[in-house]
Enzyme design. Structure first.
Site, PDB file in Angstrom:
ATOM      1  N   ASP A 100       0.831  -1.197   0.000  1.00 46.10           N
ATOM      2  CA  ASP A 100       0.000   0.000   0.000  1.00 46.10           C
ATOM      3  C   ASP A 100       0.878   1.264   0.000  1.00 46.10           C
ATOM      4  O   ASP A 100       2.042   1.219   0.411  1.00 46.10           O
ATOM      5  CB  ASP A 100      -0.899   0.041   1.245  1.00 46.10           C
TER       6      ASP A 100
HETATM    7  N1  URA Z   1      -1.248  -5.915   3.891  1.00 41.42           N
HETATM    8  C1  URA Z   1      -1.742  -4.669   3.904  1.00 41.42           C
HETATM    9  O1  URA Z   1      -2.775  -4.410   4.507  1.00 41.42           O
HETATM   10  N2  URA Z   1      -1.056  -3.714   3.259  1.00 41.42           N
HETATM   11  C2  URA Z   1       0.101  -3.942   2.607  1.00 41.42           C
HETATM   12  O2  URA Z   1       0.686  -3.014   2.051  1.00 41.42           O
HETATM   13  C3  URA Z   1       0.616  -5.246   2.591  1.00 41.42           C
HETATM   14  C4  URA Z   1      -0.089  -6.217   3.251  1.00 41.42           C
END
Ligand code: URA
Length: 231
Positions: A100
């Protein structure tokens, strides 16, 4: 036989225009002789840049320490992880999987489509370990639930995860799947919330402690061998 500038740029030395500049400046030797023509054709000759042998391979593999604030995509209106890969030829490179925008940590970047595809396949169960800071204290019930698998609103429960408690407000969570926002949704499902997320390992790869956020380096030979065995 391929052009010297293409050979160097495929080997990850730099972009096509950067390597042309190096060639014209007389920094490149082929079989010990300085070559200043970017169109010079090479095959399996020994190519050196300022005395260092260039290792040519069809594929490139990099470990990037993704910082928060950049998106995991090859192209976007916002700054992407690819924009951080300065000084190398980024043509055909792509990030394996997704972190993310606000997540930090280890991201594998390659142009090896088959390896990338295999590592993301749910059948391969590649471990991904995250350092997670939490809004609330972790409870023993939550640990039990995460370990067994939780309902995050998908058709199936999440696969069993591994929880290592660091402190009441921080854990290492190891998961084998890669569902959308998975870690955040798993913690939400057990009544908590992620306040900081960083991926510390991906399969056999561990985030290099020498890297700072935004920095990257090519994979070492032993890392690549371990990764290939996993894929
Ligand atoms: N899980 C998440 O919620 N975000 C990420 O970036 C990676 C795994």
């Amino acid at each position: 036989m391929i052009r010297l500038d293409k050979y160097l740029s495929d080997a990850g030395v730099g972009t096509r225009s950067e390597v042309k500049e190096l060639i014209r400046k007389g920094k490149i030797k082929v079989n010990g002789i300085c070559v200043k023509d970017p169109a010079y054709k090479v095959n399996d000759e020994s190519v050196e840049i300022e005395g260092k042998k260039v290792e040519y391979s069809e594929f490139s593999y990099y470990m990037l320490y993704k910082p928060a604030g950049v998106v995991t995509a090859t192209e976007d209106r916002e700054k992407t992880v690819m924009d951080l890969l300065t000084g190398i030829n980024t043509k055909n490179l792509f990030p394996v999987g997704r972190l993310d925008k606000d997540t930090e940590g280890l991201l594998l970047i390659t142009n090896d489509g088959q390896l990338g595809h295999n590592l993301l396949s749910p059948r391969k169960h590649v471990d991904k370990c995250y350092y997670v800071e939490l809004a609330e204290r972790i409870t023993t019930d939550a640990i039990k639930e995460l370990t067994n698998g939780v309902d995050i609103g998908d058709d199936t429960l999440t696969a069993p995860a591994k929880v290592d408690t660091i402190s009441p407000g921080s854990i290492y969570l190891t998961i084998t799947e890669g569902r959308y926002h998975q870690v955040k949704r798993m913690l939400k499902a057990v009544g908590n919330e992620v306040s900081y997320l960083k991926r510390v390992s991906f399969g056999p790869l561990e985030l290099d402690p020498e890297l700072k956020p935004g920095e990257f380096r090519p994979l070492e030979a032993d890392e690549l061998i371990m990764l290939t065995l996993k894929a």
